[in-house]
Design a protein around this motif. Structure first.
Motif, PDB file in Angstrom:
ATOM      1  N   PHE A 168       0.828  -1.194   0.000  1.00  0.00           N
ATOM      2  CA  PHE A 168       0.000   0.000   0.000  1.00  0.00           C
ATOM      3  C   PHE A 168       0.870   1.255   0.000  1.00  0.00           C
ATOM      4  N   GLY A 169       0.480   2.216  -0.842  1.00  0.00           N
ATOM      5  CA  GLY A 169       1.237   3.452  -0.958  1.00  0.00           C
ATOM      6  C   GLY A 169       0.852   4.460   0.107  1.00  0.00           C
ATOM      7  N   ALA A 170       1.727   5.429   0.317  1.00  0.00           N
ATOM      8  CA  ALA A 170       1.494   6.458   1.328  1.00  0.00           C
ATOM      9  C   ALA A 170       0.512   7.497   0.796  1.00  0.00           C
ATOM     10  N   LEU A 171      -0.525   7.764   1.588  1.00  0.00           N
ATOM     11  CA  LEU A 171      -1.570   8.687   1.187  1.00  0.00           C
ATOM     12  C   LEU A 171      -2.314   9.139   2.433  1.00  0.00           C
ATOM     13  N   GLN A 172      -2.372  10.449   2.654  1.00  0.00           N
ATOM     14  CA  GLN A 172      -3.155  11.003   3.757  1.00  0.00           C
ATOM     15  C   GLN A 172      -2.859  10.304   5.092  1.00  0.00           C
ATOM     16  N   ARG A 173      -1.593  10.185   5.432  1.00  0.00           N
ATOM     17  CA  ARG A 173      -1.138   9.585   6.689  1.00  0.00           C
ATOM     18  C   ARG A 173      -1.414   8.081   6.761  1.00  0.00           C
TER      19      ARG A 173
END
Length: 335
Positions: free
Chosen positions: A228-233
């Motif tokens: 999973f990629g980094a997005l909104q903490r």
């Protein structure tokens, strides 16, 4: 710069307006009443990015090749919209701003000569009427390219977009699409019930279902080998931890999302589609979780039922009460 925006809905209207405000020459595609309204009155943007009126050129189909194209249609409309404009835009850069997992892949298939990027927007915007958009939650847009590190093309277009609206370049865009898919689980229950996202999260029973759908999405992604990629903490470690917590503790995540939204009702894009009498993109949100679960050989009962319920409301035009939703989910063991 000459920029085209295919689709003048909530996000397309937001981006077109902010890009014109930043000094670009913008052309938008629209149909029917929306086309007439934009031609005569422009696009009025209110809310989180301020009050702005833009006067982009409005056309049904593009006739001149832009220097950049943003595809901002609903996921189910993307292939047809890109195909309709392919003769003009194939060979020029394209950014697909879309929910689900398939947008960039679809664009690359139809536009083999274009460099295709993806963008994930966390902006919450309500399409109040043709040519009228209200931003209820301003937030960044995340731009990327494939599964690897940030490349030069991503950085170049990030600079262009960021001058108009907050844009962050990211690596592992495919993983970030999965993270956004988890966030997009916020959409189904508002569509089923007619409630805002905030009201859904505030309801104890609905919040449990929402949390279960998000956790199921994470588990399906993990079964598919997703990082999973980094997005909104949110990122890989946090989401995997969230999926392993007791359901009662996992409900903290949608509560935190709700707190960041504030109190201006966020209807969610799926409910907005229903209110406009349009088909929703649920098959590209909850439905794609079901598809990916089947590919991994695992079950996704929560998202299977949510997909069916959204289609039921599409067909009947009658939302379900929270009590009716809980009855439908009673046979499932939420976890």
């Amino acid at each position: 710069m000459r920029i085209a925006v295919i689709g003048a809905g909530a996000l397309g209207g937001t981006f077109a307006t902010l890009l014109e405000k930043a000094g670009h020459t913008v052309t938008v595609t629209a149909r029917g009443k929306a086309l007439d309204v934009i031609r005569s009155e422009g696009i009025q943007l209110t809310g989180g990015f301020g009050d702005v009126t833009a006067r982009p050129t409005a056309v049904e189909l593009l006739t001149e090749t832009p220097e950049l194209t943003l595809v901002c249609t609903k996921a189910q409309d993307a292939a047809a919209a890109i195909t309709a404009n392919a003769a003009v835009i194939d060979g020029s850069p394209v950014i697909v701003v879309q929910n689900g997992l398939d947008g960039v892949t679809t664009a690359r298939r139809i536009l083999p000569h274009s460099d295709c990027f993806g963008a994930l927007s966390i902006i919450a915007a309500n399409y109040a009427a043709p040519g009228l958009v209200t931003v209820t939650t301003p937030a960044p847009t995340y731009l990327g390219h494939g599964s690897g590190d940030i490349d030069a093309g991503t950085l170049a277009w990030q600079g262009v977009l960021d001058a108009a609206f907050p844009t962050i370049a990211i690596g592992n865009f495919v993983g970030a699409q999965w993270t956004k898919l988890v966030v997009n689980m916020l959409n189904a229950l508002p569509a089923v019930t007619g409630l805002s996202v905030q009201q859904v999260v505030d309801d104890d029973g609905l919040r449990r279902i929402l949390t279960a759908s998000m956790r199921e999405t994470v588990r399906v992604g993990a079964a598919r080998g997703v990082r999973f990629g980094a997005l909104q903490r949110l990122g890989d470690r946090r989401l995997r931890g969230f999926a392993g917590l007791p359901l009662s503790i996992g409900q903290l995540l949608p509560r935190l999302m709700r707190a960041r939204m504030g109190d201006v009702p966020n209807l969610g894009s799926t409910l907005q589609s229903l209110r406009r009498g349009q088909l929703t993109e649920v098959d590209h949100l909850n439905g794609v979780v079901v598809r990916e679960a089947a590919a991994a050989g695992v079950a996704a009962p929560v998202n299977t039922l949510l997909t069916a319920l959204v289609h039921e409301v599409e067909a009947t035009g009658r939302p379900l009460t929270p009590a009716e939703v809980l009855v439908r989910f009673a046979p499932l063991r939420l976890r």
